[in-house]
Write a protein that holds these residues in place. Structure first.
Motif, PDB file in Angstrom:
ATOM      1  N   TRP A  79       0.842  -1.194   0.000  1.00 11.94           N
ATOM      2  CA  TRP A  79       0.000   0.000   0.000  1.00 11.94           C
ATOM      3  C   TRP A  79       0.877   1.244   0.000  1.00 11.94           C
ATOM      4  N   ALA A  80       0.480   2.224  -0.771  1.00  6.76           N
ATOM      5  CA  ALA A  80       1.108   3.544  -0.711  1.00  6.76           C
ATOM      6  C   ALA A  80      -0.002   4.563  -0.710  1.00  6.76           C
ATOM      7  N   ASP A  81       0.129   5.586   0.098  1.00  3.14           N
ATOM      8  CA  ASP A  81      -0.958   6.550   0.264  1.00  3.14           C
ATOM      9  C   ASP A  81      -1.196   7.382  -0.985  1.00  3.14           C
ATOM     10  N   LEU A  82      -0.127   7.742  -1.643  1.00  7.77           N
ATOM     11  CA  LEU A  82      -0.300   8.780  -2.665  1.00  7.77           C
ATOM     12  C   LEU A  82       0.755   8.664  -3.743  1.00  7.77           C
ATOM     13  N   TYR A  83       0.327   8.817  -4.980  1.00  3.82           N
ATOM     14  CA  TYR A  83       1.266   9.076  -6.079  1.00  3.82           C
ATOM     15  C   TYR A  83       0.824  10.389  -6.702  1.00  3.82           C
ATOM     16  N   TRP A  84       1.709  11.334  -6.712  1.00  4.12           N
ATOM     17  CA  TRP A  84       1.348  12.655  -7.208  1.00  4.12           C
ATOM     18  C   TRP A  84       0.832  12.578  -8.647  1.00  4.12           C
ATOM     19  N   PHE A  85      -0.313  13.210  -8.872  1.00  3.05           N
ATOM     20  CA  PHE A  85      -0.897  13.414 -10.211  1.00  3.05           C
ATOM     21  C   PHE A  85      -1.356  12.116 -10.881  1.00  3.05           C
ATOM     22  N   ALA A  86      -1.442  11.020 -10.115  1.00  4.66           N
ATOM     23  CA  ALA A  86      -1.967   9.781 -10.704  1.00  4.66           C
ATOM     24  C   ALA A  86      -3.486   9.850 -10.717  1.00  4.66           C
ATOM     25  N   PRO A 133      -8.306   4.693  -9.209  1.00  7.43           N
ATOM     26  CA  PRO A 133      -8.321   4.194  -7.832  1.00  7.43           C
ATOM     27  C   PRO A 133      -6.984   3.569  -7.430  1.00  7.43           C
ATOM     28  N   ALA A 134      -6.740   3.560  -6.131  1.00  7.39           N
ATOM     29  CA  ALA A 134      -5.556   2.868  -5.597  1.00  7.39           C
ATOM     30  C   ALA A 134      -5.698   1.385  -5.895  1.00  7.39           C
ATOM     31  N   PRO A 135      -4.669   0.634  -6.105  1.00  7.09           N
ATOM     32  CA  PRO A 135      -3.275   1.077  -5.922  1.00  7.09           C
ATOM     33  C   PRO A 135      -2.652   1.700  -7.182  1.00  7.09           C
ATOM     34  N   TYR A 136      -3.445   1.987  -8.180  1.00  7.32           N
ATOM     35  CA  TYR A 136      -2.996   2.631  -9.432  1.00  7.32           C
ATOM     36  C   TYR A 136      -2.172   1.661 -10.274  1.00  7.32           C
ATOM     37  N   ARG A 137      -2.375   1.775 -11.583  1.00  7.27           N
ATOM     38  CA  ARG A 137      -1.653   0.864 -12.485  1.00  7.27           C
ATOM     39  C   ARG A 137      -0.873   1.664 -13.516  1.00  7.27           C
ATOM     40  N   VAL A 138       0.347   1.206 -13.720  1.00 11.03           N
ATOM     41  CA  VAL A 138       1.206   1.775 -14.760  1.00 11.03           C
ATOM     42  C   VAL A 138       0.931   0.990 -16.051  1.00 11.03           C
ATOM     43  N   THR A 151       9.892  13.114  -0.530  1.00 12.32           N
ATOM     44  CA  THR A 151       8.814  13.877  -1.158  1.00 12.32           C
ATOM     45  C   THR A 151       9.262  14.432  -2.499  1.00 12.32           C
ATOM     46  N   CYS A 152      10.473  14.906  -2.538  1.00 12.57           N
ATOM     47  CA  CYS A 152      10.948  15.518  -3.779  1.00 12.57           C
ATOM     48  C   CYS A 152      11.372  14.474  -4.812  1.00 12.57           C
ATOM     49  N   TRP A 153      12.196  13.537  -4.404  1.00 18.05           N
ATOM     50  CA  TRP A 153      12.886  12.710  -5.408  1.00 18.05           C
ATOM     51  C   TRP A 153      12.334  11.306  -5.581  1.00 18.05           C
ATOM     52  N   THR A 154      11.792  10.683  -4.544  1.00 18.34           N
ATOM     53  CA  THR A 154      11.456   9.251  -4.655  1.00 18.34           C
ATOM     54  C   THR A 154      10.018   8.961  -4.233  1.00 18.34           C
ATOM     55  N   SER A 155       9.085   9.791  -4.682  1.00 15.75           N
ATOM     56  CA  SER A 155       7.686   9.529  -4.330  1.00 15.75           C
ATOM     57  C   SER A 155       6.911   8.933  -5.493  1.00 15.75           C
ATOM     58  N   GLY A 156       7.606   8.402  -6.478  1.00 20.32           N
ATOM     59  CA  GLY A 156       6.926   7.810  -7.625  1.00 20.32           C
ATOM     60  C   GLY A 156       6.683   6.325  -7.447  1.00 20.32           C
ATOM     61  N   LYS A 157       5.904   5.789  -8.365  1.00 19.66           N
ATOM     62  CA  LYS A 157       5.641   4.357  -8.300  1.00 19.66           C
ATOM     63  C   LYS A 157       6.930   3.597  -8.619  1.00 19.66           C
ATOM     64  N   GLY A 158       7.185   2.532  -7.867  1.00 16.11           N
ATOM     65  CA  GLY A 158       8.429   1.798  -8.008  1.00 16.11           C
ATOM     66  C   GLY A 158       9.483   2.252  -7.011  1.00 16.11           C
ATOM     67  N   GLN A 159       9.173   3.341  -6.284  1.00 14.28           N
ATOM     68  CA  GLN A 159      10.154   3.879  -5.329  1.00 14.28           C
ATOM     69  C   GLN A 159       9.673   3.734  -3.887  1.00 14.28           C
ATOM     70  N   GLU A 160       8.684   2.865  -3.694  1.00 10.68           N
ATOM     71  CA  GLU A 160       8.055   2.748  -2.382  1.00 10.68           C
ATOM     72  C   GLU A 160       9.053   2.443  -1.278  1.00 10.68           C
ATOM     73  N   ILE A 161      10.010   1.590  -1.559  1.00 11.74           N
ATOM     74  CA  ILE A 161      10.944   1.199  -0.492  1.00 11.74           C
ATOM     75  C   ILE A 161      12.329   1.795  -0.725  1.00 11.74           C
ATOM     76  N   ILE A 162      12.375   2.845  -1.532  1.00  8.69           N
ATOM     77  CA  ILE A 162      13.650   3.500  -1.812  1.00  8.69           C
ATOM     78  C   ILE A 162      13.781   4.761  -0.956  1.00  8.69           C
ATOM     79  N   PHE A 163      14.796   4.783  -0.141  1.00  7.50           N
ATOM     80  CA  PHE A 163      15.118   5.990   0.635  1.00  7.50           C
ATOM     81  C   PHE A 163      16.554   6.385   0.321  1.00  7.50           C
ATOM     82  N   TRP A 164      16.698   7.413  -0.474  1.00  5.47           N
ATOM     83  CA  TRP A 164      18.061   7.897  -0.751  1.00  5.47           C
ATOM     84  C   TRP A 164      18.669   8.423   0.544  1.00  5.47           C
ATOM     85  N   ASN A 165      17.831   9.017   1.396  1.00  6.24           N
ATOM     86  CA  ASN A 165      18.257   9.468   2.729  1.00  6.24           C
ATOM     87  C   ASN A 165      17.502   8.639   3.756  1.00  6.24           C
TER      88      ASN A 165
END
Lengths: 327, 375
Positions: free
Chosen positions: A197-204, A207-212, B47-61
């Protein structure tokens, strides 16, 4: 520019490299009949062609060269499980660990692959099979997928080690992950981790969990797809083919072709992968290996066992296998 | 394999490529004594760099608790289990680096975390080294300890990720030494993930390529500090450049703290990558542990830190932490203040050694309220 397959008039005699090619080829007896039927040749011309084909086949056999017969287009099987493949000539390609370049493959899990091929005079389809107890079709951190590749020299002198500076090779690369992308849908986070689960993807959208890619059509939502935005071919979220065309001029130089006419399909069944690679004999692309009816060439095979951590240079591969296309 | 001099090890070492040092080297000083693990840096970066899909468990910091915490799980101890403990003769490393044991047909010595190892970034958080007996009372010095370790990419002098990449898709910028993965060229082999001793390259399952901390290079190119540095509410971080082609400059805060005074130390220098985040060691933690983390200079650094109040030049340099959004390249202590200048000569920081104290009345007549002392 030199070419991968030699024209028939240049390649009729035995060649040293042909001697190292393993296995002798058998030809489909139906091929001749089908060619005759397709072309509507008169009895005399048909006999002439049949004799030419037979001469080439015998010479190829004498030279230890894998002979690729020609059948009518409808008889060329694109499906790697098509029963027609059972009667196509085959050759066993011995594979070994890649130990020439960093990083080497530490452990071999595949010792050989079976190669078959059929052509119709304009296209050629290669069928590659190798044993793999379990299909590995997805990737994640520390997880890799099965894959295979065929390479052809663009210049006749290219070493089997992915060519060199002066002698590029042309590569057809298939990955199980891409097959899954094409057969099902782009493999997404939820396909790997159904309960994530992830709360948010900006500008997606949606519905969650969203599909690429469907829910990420807003260009702003693609800001975090850095590799995709940079045009990286491995990051193509709109993939339509499981086969990629590439060029290489030695280790570490692998580069994708922006345009590709090759296609293929991979199916895992009963402990083996069966792949088809489909491509035309001739293209306008100077980076492509070119083939001629009656011409000779060489093909190299590589196989990756994703379940054993095979990726990149950690692969099994074979030396060149010489082949001749039917006139 | 070519030889390169590693100043952190006091000796030459093997490295697969020859290259001159960058024109200058991005570097950071992190004061572990001040970090409260609020994770504001982590959130700012993510928030800035790794909030996209596929980056859920990625923490650069990330910020983890030592000794038991680690993201990904046991990132450091798994490598130490392979390499064995570091041994030094004075300030020279005796044991081999990750580049000196595998030969030229294998990447640097490393290990590849499993996906689950990224799933619990706060394992070990706030855990101390031992349990407290029932009825125990504080009597001067705690026998147990822990501390917070904030981590980003070290933008190493000799990056293991770069050495491991079979495609040369990783490069170190000449202008500032920032290490980047070419996002167009990477094919997701994850050799960099395996090789980085700090596990600060990551595999993105959507991109199918590897990613890492980019050192906020778009900000650095504008003369601004990284987001993790700017957002640090404890002001534990100082962002600047080390001199690489010439003698360290006493008026460069990073040169002064790291190279001249050696107050801040590299993390796991024994691996040989020449990491460029420099930590002021936590003064309450035993040297035996810290010397594996930070090398042989621990006791000297701790002693120096304890005497900071009397060391105005060093204290002045440290006071620049969190004092400006701009990167400070020159500083000077003047009277009761330390001044910092950006590269273009702008004065961007002026910090008093002693913050002024204002004592306000208990009762606020303007707002008709009583003030409460919350400190």
């Amino acid at each position: 520019m030199s070419t991968a397959t030699t024209r028939p008039e240049q390649g009729s005699g035995p060649r040293p490299w042909a001697l190292v090619a393993g296995g002798a080829a058998a030809v489909l007896l139906v091929a001749f009949a089908l060619i005759v039927a397709e072309r509507g040749l008169d009895r005399g011309a048909g006999r002439e062609l049949a004799e030419l084909v037979e001469r080439h086949r015998l010479q190829a056999e004498t030279d230890g060269v894998f002979f690729v017969p020609r059948v009518e287009r409808a008889a060329v099987p694109v499906d790697p499980l098509d029963p027609a493949w059972e009667s196509a000539p085959s050759i066993i390609v011995k594979l070994s660990r890649q130990v020439d370049a960093m990083p080497i493959l530490e452990r071999a899990t595949v010792s050989s692959a079976e190669l078959r091929a059929l052509g119709d005079g304009e296209w050629v389809v290669w069928r590659l099979s190798w044993p793999d107890e379990s299909p590995d079709m997805n990737v994640d951190s520390g997880r890799f997928c099965d894959a295979a590749a065929l390479q052809f020299p663009v210049s006749g002198e290219a070493p089997h080690t992915m060519g060199d500076d002066r002698n590029p090779v042309h590569i057809l690369h298939w990955k199980a992950l891409w097959q899954k992308d094409v057969d099902e849908h782009f493999q997404d986070v939820q396909d790997l981790h159904p309960n994530y689960w992830a709360d948010l993807y900006w500008f997606a959208d949606g519905p969650a969990p969203y599909r690429v890619p469907d829910d990420f059509s807003d260009p702003r939502s693609q800001q975090w797809f850095a590799a995709f935005s940079a045009g990286n071919p491995v990051s193509d979220i709109y993939r339509t083919r499981p086969v990629e065309e590439l060029s290489a001029t030695g280790f570490g130089s692998l580069t994708s072709h922006r345009e590709s006419v090759s296609d293929g399909r991979g199916v895992w069944r009963d402990g083996s992968w069966h792949l088809s690679f489909v491509r035309p004999l001739r293209t306008e692309d100077p980076l492509d290996a070119q083939f001629w009816r009656g011409g000779r060439g060489t093909v190299g095979v590589a196989v990756w066992n994703g379940g054993d951590g095979n990726v990149g240079a950690r692969k099994h591969w074979g030396f060149w296998t010489a082949f001749e296309l039917s006139p | 394999m070519p030889k390169r001099y590693n100043w952190q090890l006091g000796r030459e070492m093997d490295y697969p490529f020859e290259a001159p040092p960058p024109a200058r080297q991005v570097a950071y000083v992190f004061d572990t004594n001040k970090c409260i693990e609020c994770q504001t840096c982590t959130v700012a970066c993510k928030t800035c760099w790794t909030s996209g899909k596929g980056q859920e468990i990625i923490f650069w910091n990330n910020v983890e608790t030592k000794p038991y915490g680690g993201y990904p799980l046991e990132w450091d101890t798994r490598l130490l289990a392979k390499t064995g403990p570091a041994a030094w003769k004075g300030t020279t490393l005796v044991t081999p680096t990750v580049f000196e044991t595998e030969g030229d047909k294998q990447p640097p010595n490393g290990h590849r975390p499993a996906v689950d190892d990224y799933s619990s970034p706060n394992v070990g958080e706030d855990d101390i080294t031992g349990t407290i007996e029932m009825g125990a009372a504080f009597s001067g010095v705690h026998p147990m300890w822990m501390f917070y370790l904030a981590r980003i990419c070290n933008h190493c002098d000799h990056p293991a990720c770069l050495a491991a990449c079979p495609r040369q898709a990783i490069y170190k910028r000449d202008e500032d030494g920032i290490v980047l993965i070419d996002q167009e060229r990477c094919r997701g082999y994850q050799e960099c993930v395996r090789a980085c001793p700090y596990k600060k390259t990551f595999f993105n399952v959507i991109s199918r390529a590897s990613e890492k901390c980019i050192g906020c290079f778009p900000r650095v190119e504008q003369g601004q500090v990284a987001l993790c540095v700017e957002s640090c509410i404890g002001k534990i971080r100082l962002h600047g450049f080390l001199t690489t082609r010439g003698e360290p400059r006493p008026d460069n805060p990073l040169d002064y703290i790291v190279k001249i005074r050696k107050l801040a130390l590299p993390l796991y220098p024994q691996h040989g990558t020449g990491p460029n985040v420099y930590y002021i060691p936590p003064v309450h933690v035993p040297n035996g542990f810290l010397e594996q983390l930070f090398g042989p200079g621990v006791e000297a650094a701790k002693t120096m830190y304890r005497k900071l109040a009397d060391d105005r030049q060093l204290l002045g340099a440290l006071l620049l932490s969190g004092a400006s959004q701009r990167i400070i390249t020159r500083f000077e202590v003047k009277g009761d203040e330390v001044l910092g200048w950006a590269e273009n000569g702008d004065e961007v920081a002026r910090v008093p050694f002693t913050e002024p104290v204002y004592i306000r009345k208990h009762y606020d007549e303007v707002h008709n309220v009583y003030r409460h002392n919350t400190t």
